[in-house]
Design a protein around this motif. Structure first.
Motif, short mmCIF file in Angstrom:
data_model
loop_
_atom_site.label_atom_id
_atom_site.label_comp_id
_atom_site.label_asym_id
_atom_site.label_seq_id
_atom_site.Cartn_x
_atom_site.Cartn_y
_atom_site.Cartn_z
N PHE A 96 0.86 -1.29 0.08
CA PHE A 96 0.12 0.00 0.08
C PHE A 96 0.96 1.28 0.05
O PHE A 96 2.13 1.15 0.12
CB PHE A 96 -0.91 -0.07 1.33
N SER A 161 1.45 1.47 15.07
CA SER A 161 0.78 0.81 13.96
C SER A 161 -0.57 0.54 14.05
O SER A 161 -0.98 0.20 15.13
CB SER A 161 1.96 -0.10 13.65
N ALA A 162 -0.89 0.00 12.98
CA ALA A 162 -2.59 -0.69 13.17
C ALA A 162 -2.28 -1.87 14.16
O ALA A 162 -3.41 -2.52 14.34
CB ALA A 162 -3.05 -1.04 11.76
N SER A 163 -1.28 -2.56 13.83
CA SER A 163 -0.93 -3.83 14.64
C SER A 163 -1.06 -3.62 15.99
O SER A 163 -1.69 -4.46 16.77
CB SER A 163 0.23 -4.57 14.02
N HIS A 197 -6.01 -9.35 8.19
CA HIS A 197 -4.53 -9.06 8.13
C HIS A 197 -3.99 -9.87 9.26
O HIS A 197 -4.66 -10.13 10.34
CB HIS A 197 -4.27 -7.52 8.53
N SER A 199 -2.17 -9.17 11.55
CA SER A 199 -1.95 -8.69 13.02
C SER A 199 -3.07 -8.99 13.72
O SER A 199 -2.98 -8.91 14.90
CB SER A 199 -1.99 -7.09 12.73
N GLY A 250 -11.75 -2.97 3.85
CA GLY A 250 -10.49 -2.87 2.93
C GLY A 250 -9.35 -3.84 3.25
O GLY A 250 -8.36 -3.39 3.85
N THR A 251 -9.61 -4.85 2.98
CA THR A 251 -8.28 -5.85 3.49
C THR A 251 -7.03 -5.62 2.48
O THR A 251 -7.23 -5.19 1.38
CB THR A 251 -8.94 -7.31 2.99
N THR A 252 -6.11 -6.29 3.18
CA THR A 252 -4.84 -6.06 2.39
C THR A 252 -4.95 -6.74 1.24
O THR A 252 -4.02 -6.13 0.47
CB THR A 252 -3.65 -6.57 3.59
N ASP A 277 -11.14 -2.71 11.27
CA ASP A 277 -9.82 -2.56 10.75
C ASP A 277 -9.65 -1.94 9.36
O ASP A 277 -10.05 -2.53 8.54
CB ASP A 277 -8.98 -4.11 10.74
N ALA A 279 -7.34 -0.12 8.23
CA ALA A 279 -5.72 0.63 8.48
C ALA A 279 -5.52 1.33 7.08
O ALA A 279 -5.07 2.22 7.07
CB ALA A 279 -4.84 -0.73 8.30
N TYR A 280 -5.92 0.58 5.89
CA TYR A 280 -5.86 1.32 4.51
C TYR A 280 -6.82 2.28 4.24
O TYR A 280 -6.49 3.50 4.02
CB TYR A 280 -5.27 0.21 3.53
N ASN A 306 -4.65 3.92 9.44
CA ASN A 306 -3.26 4.62 9.34
C ASN A 306 -3.10 5.75 8.41
O ASN A 306 -3.57 5.58 7.22
CB ASN A 306 -2.44 3.38 8.69
N HIS A 308 -0.56 6.87 8.03
CA HIS A 308 0.70 6.44 7.40
C HIS A 308 0.66 5.70 6.24
O HIS A 308 1.75 5.53 5.64
CB HIS A 308 1.82 6.17 8.57
N LYS A 309 -0.57 5.46 5.70
CA LYS A 309 -0.80 4.79 4.36
C LYS A 309 -1.02 5.74 3.42
O LYS A 309 -0.43 6.25 2.49
CB LYS A 309 -1.60 3.67 4.45
C1 PLP Z 1 -1.35 -2.51 6.55
C2 PLP Z 1 -2.55 -3.15 7.32
C3 PLP Z 1 -2.34 -3.64 8.46
C4 PLP Z 1 -0.90 -3.28 9.47
O1 PLP Z 1 -0.66 -2.10 9.66
P1 PLP Z 1 0.69 -1.77 10.44
O2 PLP Z 1 0.61 -0.30 10.63
O3 PLP Z 1 1.80 -1.93 9.42
O4 PLP Z 1 0.47 -2.53 11.73
C5 PLP Z 1 -3.60 -4.17 9.32
N1 PLP Z 1 -4.62 -4.34 8.67
C6 PLP Z 1 -4.80 -3.92 7.30
C7 PLP Z 1 -6.11 -3.95 6.59
C8 PLP Z 1 -3.90 -3.32 6.58
O5 PLP Z 1 -3.77 -3.04 5.26
#
Ligand code: PLP
Length: 477
Positions: A96, A161-163, A197, A199, A250-252, A277, A279-280, A306, A308-309
């Motif tokens: 991402f 982080s999202a984790s 994810h 995480s 939004g899955t990874t 989640d 994150a993205y 995040n 940061h993405k």
């Molecule tokens: C990138 C991502 C994460 C992990 O994010 P980090 O900040 O690197 O821990 C978790 N869940 C999803 C859906 C992601 O895309």
């Protein structure tokens, strides 16, 4: 500092605390960063290095005497840059985006310059109050429930982080579930889709949960609520305790969107914690037209996205919201005498050390605050919309070409496709794209078959970079 302090010693070695040197070196470093970013296009997206190449250029031992800043700058060019994947390259379509921006870089620098610790409100009130305020702004900007504001029962905090955000949610849910059911963590179950994810699984393991169930997905890779309900019922019948469910917006893998509302209703029915989640994709919610993807958020106990993405803020900057901050603080608060504090004891202030695992905390909100002000909400919306429309156009082009198969919808700015001629052709295509040096994509797998992820949204990516990737796919595909 008086003159005597700044006089160089007889060897001419620089004084590491000379603020005139700092000023000069700082200007030089900003110039260097700007030149790096400007020059990225003429570099391959990923430099080619073998394991150990970078270390081989480093001296055996740490320096005994002070070195001039010029030497460090020179080594950035000679040692560091040739050993990087250039995540800020305009041809970066891998993983991402890990966006950065001038305002974010300067906010990061300002935070380092201030060098304060914000673990308690009283250890630097502005660290806490700017963070709370900016995250409350984001509640309005992204349309998540008003109750998540720090002025309401909930609240936001920045995590690394999202984790970390997800792990924190898992820990709070575990304690809540234990208080409610008396079940030990080993008998508690965490649910997420098979596309979730890693995480989630990692966080569950670290938090001591006994079971993680990865639930089947539908044809567009979203969690199947019937399969979730069935798994919960099986676990109840086996005497286990369903405790936590994660819905991904939004899955990874493919940016699939789990049904938040239905998942939340199942969670409510069984007393489970609902964590979202995003994150993205959470960044996209600054544009109202994406918000239907997370309908049902009022059922969520926690949420992470995040900055940061896909929000122009360099790593690390993960937003974590809870609908109710009380269980979070009850779970994580520790009060040794040296951290007792009158402001905290009145309950009038937020002490963020009680909102995550670390005690010490830097002024992470500064870069996010700078980004929101430097772009304005309009600027961020336009950035999200531009990358989403570039992704849709690329997906349509691929879809119209019989050589390629689009394997998942493009709700945000990720295009997932494969070569119609089979797995070897898909692998070869990914290799050819990455060997070009001008574009970089991530080969991944879905149902044991390879596919190619094209993630659009790097800060410096413009229309012509996406066109260049499309032409490359056309040529080598
Ligand atoms: C990138 C991502 C994460 C992990 O994010 P980090 O900040 O690197 O821990 C978790 N869940 C999803 C859906 C992601 O895309």
């Amino acid at each position: 500092m008086n003159d005597a302090d700044t006089v160089r010693d007889s060897s001419g070695a620089p004084d590491p605390l000379d603020l005139d040197d700092f000023r000069r070196n700082g200007h030089q470093l900003i110039d260097w960063i700007a030149a790096y970013l400007e020059g990225l296009e003429s570099r391959p997206v990923r430099e080619s290095v073998e394991p150990g190449d970078v270390r081989a250029k480093l001296p055996e031992a740490a320096p005994e005497s002070p070195e001039p800043f010029e030497a460090m700058l020179a080594d950035l060019d000679d040692i560091v840059v040739p050993g990087l994947a250039h995540w800020q390259h305009p041809g970066w379509f891998a993983y991402f985006p890990a966006m950065s921006s001038p305002a974010a870089i300067l906010g990061e620098l300002a935070a380092a310059g201030l060098g304060v610790q914000g673990m308690l409100w009283s250890t630097s009130p502005a660290v806490t109050e700017v963070e709370s305020h900016v995250l409350d702004w984001l509640v309005d900007l992204t349309g998540v429930p008003q109750a998540w504001k720090t002025t309401g029962p909930g609240g936001g905090v920045l995590q690394m982080s999202a984790s970390d955000s997800t792990h924190t949610a898992l820990v709070v849910a575990r304690d809540q579930t234990r208080d409610r059911t008396r079940a030990p963590a080993e008998e508690m179950v965490v649910y997420a889709s098979s596309q979730a994810h890693s995480s989630i699984e990692k966080g569950a393991r670290v938090a001591g949960y006994g079971h993680v169930r990865l639930i089947a997905v539908d044809p567009v890779f979203a969690l199947d609520p019937l399969a979730l309900e069935a798994a919960v019922n099986d676990d109840l019948a086996a005497g286990l305790t369903p405790a936590f469910v994660c819905a991904a917006v939004g899955t990874t893998g493919t940016t699939a969107v789990d049904p938040v509302r239905t998942t939340g209703e199942i969670a409510r029915r069984h007393g489970m914690w609902l964590h979202v989640d995003a994150a993205y994709a959470g960044a996209a919610m600054i544009c109202p037209e994406f918000r239907h993807h997370q309908d049902g958020l009022e059922l969520a106990d926690s949420y992470t996205f995040n900055a940061h993405k896909w929000m122009a803020t360099n790593f690390d900057c993960s937003i974590f919201w809870v609908a109710d901050r009380k269980p979070l603080i009850e779970t994580l608060s520790i009060l040794p005498p040296y951290l007792r504090d009158s402001a905290s004891e009145t309950g009038a202030v937020i002490d963020y050390r009680d909102w995550h695992v670390p005690l010490g905390r830097r002024f992470r909100a500064l870069k996010l605050w700078f980004v929101l002000r430097s772009f304005g909400a309009q600027g961020l919306r336009s950035m999200i919309r531009t990358s989403a429309s570039q992704a849709r156009e690329l997906a349509e082009w691929l879809d119209a070409d019989p050589r390629f198969e689009v394997v998942a919808p493009t709700p945000f700015a990720l295009v997932s496709f494969r070569h119609a001629a089979g797995d070897d052709a898909t692998r070869a295509l990914a290799e050819a794209i990455n060997a070009s040096g001008s574009s970089y994509v991530t080969p991944s797998e879905l149902d044991n078959r390879p596919f190619i992820r094209v993630s659009i949204g790097s800060t410096w990516t413009r229309e012509h970079h996406v066109t260049r990737l499309r032409d490359l796919i056309d040529r080598v595909g």
